[in-house]
Enzyme design. Structure first.
Site, PDB file in Angstrom:
ATOM      1  N   ILE A   1      34.670  12.722  60.284  1.00  0.00           N
ATOM      2  CA  ILE A   1      33.902  13.677  59.788  1.00  0.00           C
ATOM      3  C   ILE A   1      33.959  13.910  58.249  1.00  0.00           C
ATOM      4  N   THR A   2      34.954  13.689  57.782  1.00  0.00           N
ATOM      5  CA  THR A   2      35.139  13.741  56.118  1.00  0.00           C
ATOM      6  C   THR A   2      34.358  12.188  55.399  1.00  0.00           C
TER       7      THR A   2
ATOM      8  N   ASP B 122      29.411   8.408  57.090  1.00  0.00           N
ATOM      9  CA  ASP B 122      28.486   8.640  58.366  1.00  0.00           C
ATOM     10  C   ASP B 122      28.655  10.049  59.026  1.00  0.00           C
TER      11      ASP B 122
ATOM     12  N   ASP C  52      44.736  12.807  64.741  1.00  0.00           N
ATOM     13  CA  ASP C  52      44.837  11.420  64.239  1.00  0.00           C
ATOM     14  C   ASP C  52      44.498  10.723  65.329  1.00  0.00           C
TER      15      ASP C  52
ATOM     16  N   THR D 147      30.178  -2.908  64.317  1.00  0.00           N
ATOM     17  CA  THR D 147      29.853  -3.385  62.931  1.00  0.00           C
ATOM     18  C   THR D 147      29.481  -4.852  62.966  1.00  0.00           C
TER      19      THR D 147
ATOM     20  N   GLU E 269      30.380  -6.785  61.085  1.00  0.00           N
ATOM     21  CA  GLU E 269      31.577  -7.725  60.502  1.00  0.00           C
ATOM     22  C   GLU E 269      31.971  -8.415  61.707  1.00  0.00           C
TER      23      GLU E 269
ATOM     24  N   TYR F 225      39.801  -6.724  60.171  1.00  0.00           N
ATOM     25  CA  TYR F 225      38.828  -5.337  60.340  1.00  0.00           C
ATOM     26  C   TYR F 225      38.064  -5.982  61.514  1.00  0.00           C
TER      27      TYR F 225
ATOM     28  N   LYS G 267      37.614  -4.267  65.418  1.00  0.00           N
ATOM     29  CA  LYS G 267      36.457  -3.786  65.796  1.00  0.00           C
ATOM     30  C   LYS G 267      36.027  -4.623  67.188  1.00  0.00           C
TER      31      LYS G 267
ATOM     32  N   HIS H 201      25.404   0.201  55.765  1.00  0.00           N
ATOM     33  CA  HIS H 201      24.707   1.073  55.504  1.00  0.00           C
ATOM     34  C   HIS H 201      25.343   2.171  54.319  1.00  0.00           C
TER      35      HIS H 201
HETATM   36  P1  NAP Z   1      34.255   6.034  55.738  1.00  0.00           P
HETATM   37  O1  NAP Z   1      33.277   7.008  54.934  1.00  0.00           O
HETATM   38  O2  NAP Z   1      35.181   5.184  55.118  1.00  0.00           O
HETATM   39  O3  NAP Z   1      34.909   7.211  56.915  1.00  0.00           O
HETATM   40  C1  NAP Z   1      35.911   6.616  57.895  1.00  0.00           C
HETATM   41  C2  NAP Z   1      36.515   7.983  58.381  1.00  0.00           C
HETATM   42  O4  NAP Z   1      37.774   7.556  59.377  1.00  0.00           O
HETATM   43  C3  NAP Z   1      37.145   9.090  57.358  1.00  0.00           C
HETATM   44  O5  NAP Z   1      36.678  10.455  57.713  1.00  0.00           O
HETATM   45  C4  NAP Z   1      38.619   8.867  57.603  1.00  0.00           C
HETATM   46  O6  NAP Z   1      39.347  10.183  57.142  1.00  0.00           O
HETATM   47  C5  NAP Z   1      38.546   8.630  58.905  1.00  0.00           C
HETATM   48  N1  NAP Z   1      39.848   8.111  59.421  1.00  0.00           N
HETATM   49  C6  NAP Z   1      40.424   7.112  59.005  1.00  0.00           C
HETATM   50  N2  NAP Z   1      41.716   6.705  59.504  1.00  0.00           N
HETATM   51  C7  NAP Z   1      41.881   7.807  60.386  1.00  0.00           C
HETATM   52  C8  NAP Z   1      42.812   8.044  61.358  1.00  0.00           C
HETATM   53  N3  NAP Z   1      44.101   7.431  61.538  1.00  0.00           N
HETATM   54  N4  NAP Z   1      42.681   9.288  62.037  1.00  0.00           N
HETATM   55  C9  NAP Z   1      41.393   9.833  62.177  1.00  0.00           C
HETATM   56  N5  NAP Z   1      40.569   9.721  61.320  1.00  0.00           N
HETATM   57  C10 NAP Z   1      40.694   8.647  60.478  1.00  0.00           C
HETATM   58  O7  NAP Z   1      33.308   4.995  56.779  1.00  0.00           O
HETATM   59  P2  NAP Z   1      31.893   5.311  57.088  1.00  0.00           P
HETATM   60  O8  NAP Z   1      31.094   4.214  56.104  1.00  0.00           O
HETATM   61  O9  NAP Z   1      31.475   6.678  57.288  1.00  0.00           O
HETATM   62  O10 NAP Z   1      31.690   4.480  58.650  1.00  0.00           O
HETATM   63  C11 NAP Z   1      31.693   5.237  59.729  1.00  0.00           C
HETATM   64  C12 NAP Z   1      32.248   4.262  60.887  1.00  0.00           C
HETATM   65  O11 NAP Z   1      31.163   3.236  61.159  1.00  0.00           O
HETATM   66  C13 NAP Z   1      33.487   3.531  60.630  1.00  0.00           C
HETATM   67  O12 NAP Z   1      34.199   3.397  61.891  1.00  0.00           O
HETATM   68  C14 NAP Z   1      32.970   2.065  60.000  1.00  0.00           C
HETATM   69  O13 NAP Z   1      33.957   1.235  60.247  1.00  0.00           O
HETATM   70  C15 NAP Z   1      31.829   1.911  60.804  1.00  0.00           C
HETATM   71  N6  NAP Z   1      30.734   0.924  60.141  1.00  0.00           N
HETATM   72  C16 NAP Z   1      30.466   1.394  59.017  1.00  0.00           C
HETATM   73  C17 NAP Z   1      29.309   0.803  58.330  1.00  0.00           C
HETATM   74  C18 NAP Z   1      28.900   0.939  56.825  1.00  0.00           C
HETATM   75  O14 NAP Z   1      28.137   0.211  56.296  1.00  0.00           O
HETATM   76  N7  NAP Z   1      29.022   2.309  56.488  1.00  0.00           N
HETATM   77  C19 NAP Z   1      28.937  -0.373  59.181  1.00  0.00           C
HETATM   78  C20 NAP Z   1      29.359  -0.721  60.250  1.00  0.00           C
HETATM   79  C21 NAP Z   1      30.499   0.024  61.034  1.00  0.00           C
HETATM   80  P3  NAP Z   1      39.969  10.346  55.566  1.00  0.00           P
HETATM   81  O15 NAP Z   1      38.790  10.892  55.003  1.00  0.00           O
HETATM   82  O16 NAP Z   1      41.074  11.083  56.010  1.00  0.00           O
HETATM   83  O17 NAP Z   1      40.226   9.118  55.077  1.00  0.00           O
HETATM   84  O1  G4F Z   2      30.673  -3.237  50.370  1.00  0.00           O
HETATM   85  P1  G4F Z   2      31.615  -4.143  50.592  1.00  0.00           P
HETATM   86  O2  G4F Z   2      33.100  -3.803  50.720  1.00  0.00           O
HETATM   87  O3  G4F Z   2      31.197  -3.987  52.442  1.00  0.00           O
HETATM   88  P2  G4F Z   2      31.696  -5.071  53.587  1.00  0.00           P
HETATM   89  O4  G4F Z   2      32.614  -6.098  53.379  1.00  0.00           O
HETATM   90  O5  G4F Z   2      30.298  -5.728  53.999  1.00  0.00           O
HETATM   91  O6  G4F Z   2      32.010  -4.068  55.046  1.00  0.00           O
HETATM   92  C1  G4F Z   2      31.075  -2.777  54.914  1.00  0.00           C
HETATM   93  O7  G4F Z   2      29.991  -3.192  55.915  1.00  0.00           O
HETATM   94  C2  G4F Z   2      30.500  -3.502  57.159  1.00  0.00           C
HETATM   95  C3  G4F Z   2      29.410  -3.853  58.057  1.00  0.00           C
HETATM   96  O8  G4F Z   2      29.076  -5.241  57.844  1.00  0.00           O
HETATM   97  C4  G4F Z   2      31.372  -2.315  57.698  1.00  0.00           C
HETATM   98  F1  G4F Z   2      31.515  -2.703  59.133  1.00  0.00           F
HETATM   99  C5  G4F Z   2      32.623  -2.024  57.083  1.00  0.00           C
HETATM  100  O9  G4F Z   2      32.903  -1.018  57.521  1.00  0.00           O
HETATM  101  C6  G4F Z   2      31.953  -1.962  55.584  1.00  0.00           C
HETATM  102  O10 G4F Z   2      31.286  -0.740  55.334  1.00  0.00           O
HETATM  103  O11 G4F Z   2      31.533  -5.612  50.395  1.00  0.00           O
HETATM  104  C7  G4F Z   2      30.019  -6.040  50.397  1.00  0.00           C
HETATM  105  C8  G4F Z   2      30.177  -7.436  49.728  1.00  0.00           C
HETATM  106  C9  G4F Z   2      31.360  -8.326  50.419  1.00  0.00           C
HETATM  107  O12 G4F Z   2      30.605  -9.537  50.414  1.00  0.00           O
HETATM  108  C10 G4F Z   2      32.372  -8.434  49.262  1.00  0.00           C
HETATM  109  O13 G4F Z   2      33.160  -9.449  49.192  1.00  0.00           O
HETATM  110  O14 G4F Z   2      30.322  -7.325  48.579  1.00  0.00           O
HETATM  111  C11 G4F Z   2      31.458  -8.189  48.137  1.00  0.00           C
HETATM  112  N1  G4F Z   2      31.971  -7.666  47.014  1.00  0.00           N
HETATM  113  C12 G4F Z   2      32.150  -8.291  45.662  1.00  0.00           C
HETATM  114  N2  G4F Z   2      32.754  -7.790  44.689  1.00  0.00           N
HETATM  115  C13 G4F Z   2      32.833  -6.661  46.770  1.00  0.00           C
HETATM  116  C14 G4F Z   2      33.228  -6.485  45.240  1.00  0.00           C
HETATM  117  N3  G4F Z   2      33.151  -5.762  47.506  1.00  0.00           N
HETATM  118  C15 G4F Z   2      33.779  -4.707  47.217  1.00  0.00           C
HETATM  119  N4  G4F Z   2      34.311  -3.663  48.096  1.00  0.00           N
HETATM  120  N5  G4F Z   2      34.317  -4.486  45.932  1.00  0.00           N
HETATM  121  C16 G4F Z   2      34.164  -5.776  44.988  1.00  0.00           C
HETATM  122  O15 G4F Z   2      34.294  -5.234  43.801  1.00  0.00           O
END
Ligand code: NAP
Ligand code: G4F
Length: 326
Positions: A9-10, A13, A58, A125, A127, A155, A159, A185
């Site tokens: 929730i924090t 998404d 947790d 994901t 990934e 990761y 997943k 996203h």
């Molecule tokens: P995010 O901003 O990193 O949020 C992750 C959340 O998980 C935070 O609220 C975090 O809490 C909580 N968390 C981490 N460890 C935990 C634990 N041990 N127990 C309970 N809560 C815990 O991620 P998001 O971008 O919103 O993504 C939401 C979900 O979609 C994730 O599962 C991510 O892997 C998945 N996903 C994201 C993307 C993307 O592009 N955003 C794409 C595909 C899938 P704290 O605030 O305490 O750290």
């Molecule tokens: O923003 P990123 O860290 O996202 P990444 O690795 O694609 O993962 C995100 O999307 C996944 C879905 O496909 C989620 F499941 C996952 O939880 C997360 O939300 O990196 C995007 C790209 C990568 O290729 C990385 O190597 O950007 C490249 N990159 C280049 N410089 C960097 C950086 N990424 C990060 N984080 N920081 C850099 O300085």
């Protein structure tokens, strides 16, 4: 009134999904882990609102999950909590597996034993595809629900294991479990150490004259399919409104390199990235997902879901926020 439990929730998404569910007149119970500092920045506008509750837990602690599931017996459970940073998963593989795999099994067991009618959403994901993609009739490359998943990171492995567990609980115990295979996203609420937000925050500082330092980035050649988080939480909700559970790819179907993202963000702020970006080899990952482009035809046909926010609109939204708030 329906009750939905939302982990993460924090996070980015979790905050958008909570807003959507409250608009739809749900009671939302946000599950968060204890922190020594306040991390409610993304949900501070929701705290104290009617029908918005918070519970401490947790993902790695099954007894706490059991207590909460037993207390609320929710209609819907959205598991968005995770160690969500791919780069970090190489440095903390065990924690990543504990949170992203064992944590999901903890919830599935809880639902099976205490609230078997609860509909469950798992945040899977793109990934999980790793380096793999499907080649279409005309040579086009994409990933959809039928593409073989060959993850490249701890990761992705964590997943993928939980994705399979959802399928096992669905087929073995008749649990209504769905995995949303979401491609990248982003939003102004994106974590600051993900690529897009790192870039827009840096531009915000640059525009405000708050930095003279270069922006250090890793691999600029990887390609991602980037959408807006607001569009993507709508897809999560729609999955749990169906009569039967299924898994769905959620993506825009458009792919851009990291360099294109960086170039566009600087251009939209009337800047040239070449004057500010420096490559730092420490930011490269031991293994990289090279190409992501999602085919969300199934979501379009079955859920009526299509993304509404374009790539340029996404970046503009992030830039406006970061220029104003940096
Ligand atoms: P995010 O901003 O990193 O949020 C992750 C959340 O998980 C935070 O609220 C975090 O809490 C909580 N968390 C981490 N460890 C935990 C634990 N041990 N127990 C309970 N809560 C815990 O991620 P998001 O971008 O919103 O993504 C939401 C979900 O979609 C994730 O599962 C991510 O892997 C998945 N996903 C994201 C993307 C993307 O592009 N955003 C794409 C595909 C899938 P704290 O605030 O305490 O750290
Ligand atoms: O923003 P990123 O860290 O996202 P990444 O690795 O694609 O993962 C995100 O999307 C996944 C879905 O496909 C989620 F499941 C996952 O939880 C997360 O939300 O990196 C995007 C790209 C990568 O290729 C990385 O190597 O950007 C490249 N990159 C280049 N410089 C960097 C950086 N990424 C990060 N984080 N920081 C850099 O300085």
């Amino acid at each position: 009134m329906k009750t939905a439990l939302v982990t993460g929730i924090t996070g980015q998404d979790g905050s958008y999904l909570a807003e959507l569910l409250l608009e739809k007149n749900y009671r939302v119970v946000g599950l968060h882990r204890r922190s020594s500092t306040n991390n409610f920045e993304r949900i501070k506008h929701l705290v104290g609102k009617d029908n918005f509750l918070l519970e401490e837990f947790d993902l790695t602690d099954p007894s706490g999950i059991n207590r909460i599931v037993d207390q609320y017996k929710p209609e819907e459970f959205y598991n968005l909590g995770a160690q969500s940073h791919v780069g970090t998963s190489f440095k903390q593989p065990t924690t990543t597996i504990e949170i992203n795999t064992v944590g999901v099994v903890n919830i599935l067991e809880s639902i099976r034993n205490l609230s078997p009618k609860t509909k469950f959403y798992q945040a899977s994901t793109s990934e999980m595809f790793g380096r793999n993609f499907t080649i279409g009739e005309h040579g086009e490359k994409y990933q959809n629900e039928n593409t073989l998943m060959l993850p490249q990171s701890p990761y992705g492995v964590a997943k993928l294991a939980s994705y399979h567990m959802v399928e096992i609980y669905r087929s073995s115990y008749n649990i209504f479990g769905c995995s949303g295979i979401l491609f990248n996203h982003e939003s102004p609420r994106r974590g600051e150490n993900f690529l897009t937000r790192k870039v827009t925050r840096y531009i915000g500082k640059l525009v405000k004259g708050l930095t003279n330092e270069p922006l250090k980035l890793g691999n600029l050649d990887a390609a991602r399919d980037w959408g807006h988080a607001k569009d993507y939480v709508r897809a999560m909700y729609l999955m749990l409104q169906q009569d039967s559970p299924s898994d769905f790819v959620i993506a825009t179907g458009k792919t851009r390199s990291v360099k294109e993202f960086v170039e566009t963000a600087f251009r939209l702020a009337n800047l040239d990235y070449k004057n500010h970006v420096e490559i730092d080899s420490d930011l490269f990952r031991p293994a990289e997902v090279v190409f992501l482009k999602g085919d969300a035809t199934k979501a379009k046909n079955k859920l009526g879901w299509v993304p509404e926010i374009s790539f340029d609109e996404l970046i503009t939204d992030m830039l406006q926020y970061d220029i104003k708030n940096v």
